[in-house]
Design a protein around this motif. Structure first.
Motif, PDB file in Angstrom:
ATOM      1  N   GLY A 148      33.006 -42.762   2.001  1.00 18.22           N
ATOM      2  CA  GLY A 148      31.771 -42.714   2.647  1.00 18.22           C
ATOM      3  C   GLY A 148      30.709 -41.996   1.584  1.00 18.22           C
ATOM      4  O   GLY A 148      30.916 -41.510   0.615  1.00 18.22           O
ATOM      5  N   ASP A 149      29.568 -42.513   1.982  1.00 17.53           N
ATOM      6  CA  ASP A 149      28.481 -42.192   0.955  1.00 17.53           C
ATOM      7  C   ASP A 149      28.093 -40.730   0.971  1.00 17.53           C
ATOM      8  O   ASP A 149      28.131 -40.232  -0.280  1.00 17.53           O
ATOM      9  CB  ASP A 149      27.148 -42.807   1.076  1.00 17.53           C
ATOM     10  N   ALA A 150      28.091 -39.901   2.010  1.00 20.15           N
ATOM     11  CA  ALA A 150      28.137 -38.465   1.973  1.00 20.15           C
ATOM     12  C   ALA A 150      28.987 -37.833   1.242  1.00 20.15           C
ATOM     13  O   ALA A 150      28.919 -37.024   0.329  1.00 20.15           O
ATOM     14  CB  ALA A 150      27.578 -38.002   3.424  1.00 20.15           C
ATOM     15  N   ALA A 151      30.306 -38.320   1.696  1.00 19.72           N
ATOM     16  CA  ALA A 151      31.495 -37.440   0.989  1.00 19.72           C
ATOM     17  C   ALA A 151      31.626 -37.892  -0.468  1.00 19.72           C
ATOM     18  O   ALA A 151      31.919 -36.972  -1.319  1.00 19.72           O
ATOM     19  CB  ALA A 151      32.712 -38.155   1.823  1.00 19.72           C
ATOM     20  N   PHE A 152      31.195 -39.073  -0.879  1.00 25.54           N
ATOM     21  CA  PHE A 152      31.481 -39.387  -2.370  1.00 25.54           C
ATOM     22  C   PHE A 152      30.661 -38.658  -3.120  1.00 25.54           C
ATOM     23  O   PHE A 152      31.233 -38.026  -4.111  1.00 25.54           O
ATOM     24  CB  PHE A 152      31.095 -41.105  -2.471  1.00 25.54           C
ATOM     25  N   GLY A 186      26.606 -44.496  16.611  1.00 24.05           N
ATOM     26  CA  GLY A 186      26.560 -43.198  16.160  1.00 24.05           C
ATOM     27  C   GLY A 186      27.653 -42.836  15.181  1.00 24.05           C
ATOM     28  O   GLY A 186      28.533 -43.882  14.945  1.00 24.05           O
ATOM     29  N   HIS A 187      27.917 -41.694  14.765  1.00 22.92           N
ATOM     30  CA  HIS A 187      28.960 -41.372  13.926  1.00 22.92           C
ATOM     31  C   HIS A 187      30.402 -41.586  14.383  1.00 22.92           C
ATOM     32  O   HIS A 187      31.106 -42.241  13.717  1.00 22.92           O
ATOM     33  CB  HIS A 187      29.025 -39.831  13.654  1.00 22.92           C
ATOM     34  N   ASN A 188      30.488 -41.337  15.614  1.00 23.51           N
ATOM     35  CA  ASN A 188      31.833 -42.181  16.305  1.00 23.51           C
ATOM     36  C   ASN A 188      31.001 -42.653  17.487  1.00 23.51           C
ATOM     37  O   ASN A 188      29.781 -42.681  17.972  1.00 23.51           O
ATOM     38  CB  ASN A 188      32.671 -41.144  16.616  1.00 23.51           C
ATOM     39  N   ASN A 204      28.618 -47.315   2.205  1.00 28.74           N
ATOM     40  CA  ASN A 204      27.086 -46.623   1.852  1.00 28.74           C
ATOM     41  C   ASN A 204      26.276 -46.861   3.046  1.00 28.74           C
ATOM     42  O   ASN A 204      25.568 -47.859   3.093  1.00 28.74           O
ATOM     43  CB  ASN A 204      27.058 -46.972   0.306  1.00 28.74           C
ATOM     44  N   ASN A 205      26.760 -46.295   4.325  1.00 29.45           N
ATOM     45  CA  ASN A 205      25.907 -46.422   5.432  1.00 29.45           C
ATOM     46  C   ASN A 205      24.679 -45.742   5.513  1.00 29.45           C
ATOM     47  O   ASN A 205      23.887 -45.739   6.532  1.00 29.45           O
ATOM     48  CB  ASN A 205      26.895 -46.417   6.917  1.00 29.45           C
ATOM     49  N   GLN A 206      24.410 -45.265   4.271  1.00 26.06           N
ATOM     50  CA  GLN A 206      23.124 -44.323   4.305  1.00 26.06           C
ATOM     51  C   GLN A 206      22.922 -43.280   5.205  1.00 26.06           C
ATOM     52  O   GLN A 206      21.831 -43.022   5.624  1.00 26.06           O
ATOM     53  CB  GLN A 206      21.992 -45.337   4.318  1.00 26.06           C
ATOM     54  N   ILE A 207      23.986 -42.916   5.548  1.00 26.68           N
ATOM     55  CA  ILE A 207      24.065 -41.519   6.669  1.00 26.68           C
ATOM     56  C   ILE A 207      25.471 -40.855   6.523  1.00 26.68           C
ATOM     57  O   ILE A 207      26.346 -41.476   6.200  1.00 26.68           O
ATOM     58  CB  ILE A 207      23.520 -42.107   7.934  1.00 26.68           C
ATOM     59  N   GLY A 208      25.240 -39.482   6.625  1.00 25.32           N
ATOM     60  CA  GLY A 208      26.688 -38.713   6.842  1.00 25.32           C
ATOM     61  C   GLY A 208      26.419 -37.999   8.054  1.00 25.32           C
ATOM     62  O   GLY A 208      25.735 -37.000   8.309  1.00 25.32           O
ATOM     63  N   PRO A 210      38.952 -42.841   4.171  1.00 20.61           N
ATOM     64  CA  PRO A 210      38.413 -42.054   5.417  1.00 20.61           C
ATOM     65  C   PRO A 210      38.805 -42.754   6.667  1.00 20.61           C
ATOM     66  O   PRO A 210      39.271 -44.002   6.800  1.00 20.61           O
ATOM     67  CB  PRO A 210      36.776 -41.745   4.904  1.00 20.61           C
ATOM     68  N   HIS A 211      37.959 -42.140   7.702  1.00 18.23           N
ATOM     69  CA  HIS A 211      38.009 -42.496   9.009  1.00 18.23           C
ATOM     70  C   HIS A 211      37.379 -44.036   9.089  1.00 18.23           C
ATOM     71  O   HIS A 211      37.861 -44.915  10.044  1.00 18.23           O
ATOM     72  CB  HIS A 211      37.359 -41.738   9.911  1.00 18.23           C
ATOM     73  N   ARG A 212      36.050 -44.285   8.524  1.00 16.71           N
ATOM     74  CA  ARG A 212      35.348 -45.419   8.948  1.00 16.71           C
ATOM     75  C   ARG A 212      36.057 -46.765   8.574  1.00 16.71           C
ATOM     76  O   ARG A 212      36.360 -46.995   7.555  1.00 16.71           O
ATOM     77  CB  ARG A 212      34.287 -45.044   8.010  1.00 16.71           C
ATOM     78  N   GLY A 213      36.022 -47.177   9.712  1.00 12.84           N
ATOM     79  CA  GLY A 213      37.013 -48.556   9.683  1.00 12.84           C
ATOM     80  C   GLY A 213      38.334 -48.686   9.395  1.00 12.84           C
ATOM     81  O   GLY A 213      39.098 -49.739   8.998  1.00 12.84           O
ATOM     82  N   PRO A 250      44.178 -36.028   5.751  1.00 18.82           N
ATOM     83  CA  PRO A 250      43.840 -35.089   6.834  1.00 18.82           C
ATOM     84  C   PRO A 250      42.079 -35.409   7.107  1.00 18.82           C
ATOM     85  O   PRO A 250      41.653 -36.279   6.415  1.00 18.82           O
ATOM     86  CB  PRO A 250      43.628 -33.654   6.258  1.00 18.82           C
ATOM     87  N   SER A 251      41.776 -34.863   8.142  1.00 20.78           N
ATOM     88  CA  SER A 251      40.132 -35.048   8.266  1.00 20.78           C
ATOM     89  C   SER A 251      39.307 -34.671   7.000  1.00 20.78           C
ATOM     90  O   SER A 251      38.302 -35.472   6.753  1.00 20.78           O
ATOM     91  CB  SER A 251      39.592 -34.142   9.259  1.00 20.78           C
ATOM     92  N   HIS A 252      40.040 -33.742   5.988  1.00 22.87           N
ATOM     93  CA  HIS A 252      39.061 -33.472   4.937  1.00 22.87           C
ATOM     94  C   HIS A 252      38.613 -34.403   3.970  1.00 22.87           C
ATOM     95  O   HIS A 252      39.609 -34.977   3.398  1.00 22.87           O
ATOM     96  CB  HIS A 252      40.002 -32.382   4.474  1.00 22.87           C
TER      97      HIS A 252
END
Ligand SMILES: Cc1ncc(C[n+]2csc(CCOP(=O)(O)OP(=O)(O)O)c2C)c(N)n1
Ligand SMILES: [Mg+2]
Length: 1072
Positions: free
Chosen positions: A416-420, A518-520, A449-453, A317-320, A380-382
């Motif tokens: 990501g934790d929320a997406a997984f 933050g998220h971004n 798993n940053n414990q937030i989505g 995903p996007h993170r990192g 994609p973003s999805h």
């Protein structure tokens, strides 16, 4: 530790034939039983299988046996009979016959006795000794199964606090060992116990004091790593994992590896810091709080490379992502920095945001000194949508490299934790992991798993305890690890790589971390998570923590730490400076699946012919109509024999039906060395029982015959595979498969066309727009059974209108008519949409997928009733050399012979044609009504449609369709026929050659893929037809609609209404 003793004591007082009321009272415990029960034989108490936890069960069995001796297993019956008849202690139990081989790890109770420490072995083997040892075994097992529940996984410590606030009954020790500690006191802690074979904490010791056993178990299972694995059904695999975590000292790391780890952390940290400084207002979805991801991925890659892996296919995903591109894949920093600069593009494609782009890099792995290939698949973003695509691409690489066990190609999926936990596609993808034609032989999953989505806490975003629980469905071990303990993370990465190498199964690394911003970078996290972020602000970055640790250990000096930091900073600065001189960004730098050899030497606007020699048709058809060569041994179902005979008859008549048309297309491609892969639900037989590519021996299980795989000795392989009941994952998988090798025909068939909407994301985000966003081509074919056959609202419509709505051709602009009109249109559009009405046309369009010098997705509406329609057959003559795909099939009957007498020209597509010609025949108006089939709907065959219209100047024009007016092709066809008749409609302006702000033309995709044809962009050798080639006369006729009215539902559920609607649409179409 005496609960078992008490229970067995109570049980020992059960009378041989105690009345039911008495045993129920026993189950409740208490003195009543003592008062009411007569002295009983002490048989039960001495039975070896009795312990505390089994006593309730024994009581249940006993009660059931009293009611009906047959209601319990024979062994219980024997046991209770023996007990009742006064068997001596230890004699009442007779083991039932074992169904399984004794396990190598089975520990017979009797084996405990000799190993007990001298103090104990001096004593007799008493109930108490047995119970105590069983309890120790229970404790060991408890740590293995539940130790992760109290491991120190969270760098924020939030989970620990939550634990501390719990009532005593749920305190950590209770959570893990439940009631085993009830009667343990300090003296028990010093006692030595034999270690069962199910633990490795002893290393070379056979016994250990309980205190040491517990300490070692806590070290293994309750520190920075939490291991979830005891649900795995394989004892071998469980033991393998135990050994990898329990063996004392197994996590120890040498100094050199520690320094490497620190250097990698420095880069990971430095990269984000640099971007934050240079592009402070830009979104980049930084990795801060999980910088360990970079060393973790590198460790997995190093370890796997040393185990033989040469190619890594990754999805994330996007993170990192930018950090991974740079520090894991070694994508040039300049390419990344220019993405921030807002430059024009220098080549084809509409592009994508920087944190969705893919990459492909080949480089030397310095640790192992081996060359490796690394690809990150564009997405994609999805979130998670890329998972099956990565799997398909990986599988294809393995397939084409003959890597049948996945030793050379490995897929890594980041989550990501929320997406997984939230996205169903994760589950669907896991279910592909062990299917023979879909497995990639184990994927390494890494969860950030940053414990937030975004702004949502886990307690609001999932119902499972862990975000990783979905992986349990495939028995994948899950390694949770505190991301602030870098060495623990490295250990887990090594184990995960070894696991995948050893068992070829999926494994999950759960990096429990936090998100520092933050998220971004523009989001304010304090709005929604104030307490969490107060804590985060006080935390030192992991780099700092680890550097301090290594300095303290004397592994590095503070100066060295600074030196490494400065060195990387310098690299970043230099790249930043050189990126400043760039004036363009190039989408080609971001291709994840380059097909370097494919385009070379080809004319970009020339397809090879699709017609084939009649001998080839006959040969393939004969094989397709035959039983296996060893037919006498292979018993075929009688119904299938009839089908094979009817195929033989068709060969005699030189005709093919739908199934044979498809088979000849596949077979001829296989002959030419093109791998064909057909995947989807029940595709082997075909949903409508027309295909039968796999014949099943009626007497021998799993004995099968695939005739198309046995056409020629040197043919390409043919894969036909029933898939799991998933559209999203399977379509994504096939898309990924098709991305690897352009010289393969990959097809996905939906059970019914309407099911494609559960894969909508793959269709919208990847197939329709993939080439534009990522300049990545695919020739994937979607076969979507479509047509209103009176089967109700579902199973009728493949939602043709949606595919047409997403085509990228302009309805208001008539392309210039030229000799290469058809292929130019194909190369310009995003996908091809067709509804063939004859097997020959199906044959040609499938072959054309490979004949084209480029690749385009093909969306095929496929028939249901036409599969067996007597008129829906084609002669060999329509498939032989010199024939080709017919974009339209013009009227060929008597109307065509006297066009002046034709009053109506009907255009239609698909199965409705057969209804129309039957109704026309019945009405006796074959000379007055011409019917032309539009086989290729998009790109729209303007030139041929125009020719047809011109041919019948006195005819009115009708579009006839069976779909409702707001569905089907109508809204696509209508403006395009108007444009065909009137040329440009001047509604919108469309310039083919786009100019950027500096007035420079960007490179077209032809130029990119065929550079030898374009020495410089100003000296183009391809003749672009001028608009003056197009005739200018205008035709004022207006196309009329004939068909069903608008509707919310795709089709009626009422048979009678259906019949009435068909009658009506035929009347509307034909009434003159
Ligand atoms: C399918 C889908 N739904 C919603 C979103 C919008 N969205 C982007 S990031 C995000 C949160 C993701 O959280 P997580 O998976 O934990 O990853 P993190 O950002 O924390 O690394 C959401 C909801 C999306 N990108 N994809
Ligand atoms: Mg998250």
């Amino acid at each position: 530790m005496n609960r078992a003793r008490v229970l067995s004591h109570l049980l020992s007082r059960v009378p041989p034939r105690a009345p039911r009321a008495t045993t129920q009272a026993l189950a409740l415990g208490g003195s009543r039983c003592k008062a009411s029960a007569p002295p009983a034989p002490n048989a039960l108490a001495a039975e070896p299988f009795l312990n505390g936890s089994s006593s309730n069960y024994v009581e249940e069995m006993y009660n059931a046996w009293l009611q009906d001796p047959k209601s319990v297993h024979q062994s219980w019956d024997t046991f209770f009979r023996n007990t009742s008849s006064g068997a001596t202690p230890g004699q009442a139990y007779t083991a039932p016959p074992s169904l399984a081989e004794p396990s190598p790890h089975h520990v017979p109770l009797s084996s405990i006795a000799p190993a007990i420490t001298p103090a104990i072995s001096d004593t007799q083997l008493t109930d108490s000794v047995i119970d105590d040892h069983l309890a120790v075994q229970g404790i060991i097992r408890a740590y293995q199964a539940r130790g992760h529940l109290i491991a120190a996984l969270d760098p924020l410590g939030i989970d620990r606090e939550a634990l501390a606030e719990r009532p005593p009954s749920t305190l950590p020790s209770r959570i893990v060992v439940r009631n085993y500690f009830d009667s343990i006191d300090e003296s028990d802690m010093e006692r030595s116990f034999k270690l069962p074979m199910s633990t490795f904490v002893g290393l070379n010791e056979k016994t250990l004091p309980l205190k040491e056993i517990i300490k070692r178990l806590e070290d293994a299972y309750c520190r920075s790593i939490g291991v979830e694995f005891m649900f795995i059904n394989s004892l071998e695999q469980c033991n393998w994992i135990r050994q990898k975590f329990e063996t004392p000292g197994i996590m120890a790391m040498n100094q050199q590896d520690k320094r490497l780890l620190l250097a990698r952390l420095t880069r990971s940290h430095g990269f984000e810091g640099f971007l934050a400084r240079k592009f402070s207002s830009e979104k980049r979805f930084g990795l801060e709080g999980c910088e360990i991801l970079i060393p973790a991925m590198k460790q997995v890659i190093d370890r796997s490379t040393s185990l033989g892996v040469e190619s890594f296919v990754m999805g994330m995903p996007h993170r990192g992502r930018l950090n991974v591109l740079s520090n894991v894949c070694r994508k040039p920093l300049e390419h990344i920095f220019t993405q921030f600069a807002g430059l024009d593009t220098g080549d084809e494609g509409s592009g994508d945001v920087k944190y969705h782009l893919g990459t492909y890099q080949e480089r030397l792995n310095r640790v192992t000194n081996k060359n490796i290939r690394l690809a990150i698949v564009a997405n994609p973003s999805h979130l998670e949508a890329v998972d099956p695509v990565v799997q398909g691409k990986t599988r294809a690489e393995q397939f084409y490299h003959g890597d049948s066990e996945g030793n050379k190609v490995l897929s890594i999926l980041l989550h990501g934790d929320a997406a997984f936990s939230g996205q169903g596609i994760v589950y669907e993808t896991f279910h592909l992991s062990e299917l023979p034609e879909y497995t990639t032989h184990g994927t390494i999953h890494i969860v950030v798993n940053n414990q937030i989505g975004f702004t949502t806490d886990p307690r609001m975003s999932r119902s499972s305890p862990y975000c990783t629980d979905v992986a349990r469905v495939v028995n994948a071990p899950i390694f949770h690890v505190n991301a602030d303990d870098p060495e623990a993370v490295m250990h887990v990465c090594n184990v995960a790589s070894d696991w995948r190498h050893t068992f070829h199964k999926d494994v999950v690394i759960d990096l429990v971390c936090y998100r520092r911003n933050g998220h971004n970078e523009i989001d304010e996290p304090m709005f929604t998570q104030p307490l969490m972020y107060n804590r985060i602000r006080k935390l030192k970055p992991v780099l700092e923590l680890y550097a301090e640790k290594l300095i303290k250990e004397g592994v590095v000096t503070a100066e060295e730490v600074k030196e490494v930091k400065d060195k990387y900073e310098k690299i970043l600065e230099e790249a930043f400076t050189s990126a400043k001189s760039e004036t363009r960004v190039f989408n080609k730098h971001w291709i994840d699946s380059p097909w370097s050899g494919f385009f070379e030497g080809k004319d970009p606007l020339k397809a090879t012919p699709t017609g084939i020699h009649e001998d080839t048709i006959t040969h393939i058809c004969k094989r397709f109509a035959s039983a296996p060569p060893n037919a006498s041994d292979f018993v075929i179902h009688r119904g299938l024999q009839r089908i094979l005979s009817s195929r033989m008859e068709m060969i005699q008549a030189r005709t093919v039906d739908w199934a044979m048309g498809e088979a000849v297309a596949f077979g001829s491609l296989l002959k030419e060395g093109i791998h064909v892969r057909l995947s989807g639900q029940d595709v082997e037989r075909g949903t409508f029982s027309h295909r039968h590519h796999i014949l099943h021996h009626q007497k021998v299980d799993k004995s099968q015959y695939n005739s198309l795989a046995n056409l020629y000795p040197d043919q390409a392989p043919y894969t036909v595979c029933n898939s799991s009941l998933s559209e999203y994952a399977v379509l994504g998988f096939e898309l990924g498969f098709s991305m690897t090798n352009p010289n393969a025909l990959v097809l996905w068939e939906a059970q019914f066309g309407d099911f494609n909407n559960t894969a909508q994301c793959i269709i919208d985000q990847f197939i329709s727009s993939g080439q534009s966003k990522w300049i990545r081509q695919t020739g994937l074919v979607l076969m979507l059974p479509h047509g209103l056959e009176g089967m109700g609202p579902e199973h009728s419509s493949a939602r043709l209108e949606r595919f047409l709505q997403m085509t990228s051709d302009d309805p208001d602009v008539l392309p210039a008519f030229s000799s290469d009109f058809a292929i130019r249109q194909l190369s310009d559009i995003n996908w091809i949409v067709a509804n063939c009405s004859t097997p020959a046309n199906l044959f040609h369009i499938l072959r054309r997928q490979i004949a084209l010098p480029f690749r385009k997705p093909l969306i095929l509406m496929t028939p249901k009733s036409l599969l067996r329609h007597p008129d829906a057959k084609s002669s060999f003559d329509e498939m032989v050399e010199g024939t080709e795909f017919q974009r339209i099939i013009p009227e060929k009957g008597i109307a065509a012979e006297n066009p002046a007498g034709v009053k109506r020209l009907i255009f239609c597509s698909g199965k409705v044609y057969y209804d129309l010609i039957a109704a026309r025949r019945e009405a006796g108006i074959e000379d007055k009504v011409a019917i032309t089939r539009v086989e290729q709907i998009a790109p729209f065959p303007y030139d041929l449609v125009k020719q047809e219209c011109d041919k019948y100047p006195d005819a009115d024009l009708v579009w006839s369709q069976e779909e409702h007016k707001n569905m089907g092709s109508w809204s696509y066809i209508q403006p395009r026929i108007a444009t065909a008749l009137n040329h440009e409609r001047h509604i919108s302006k469309c310039d083919k050659v786009e100019k950027d702000s500096e007035g420079l033309e960007s490179q077209s995709w032809y130029e990119y893929w065929f550079p030898w044809l374009f020495p410089t962009s100003s000296q183009t050798e391809v003749s672009v037809p001028s608009k003056s080639d197009t005739p200018v006369a205008s035709d004022t006729r207006v196309l009329r609609y004939a068909g069903r009215p608008v509707s919310a539902s795709p089709a009626t559920g009422n048979k009678k209404t259906h019949t009435r609607e068909v009658k009506q649409l035929l009347e509307d179409s034909l009434a003159l």
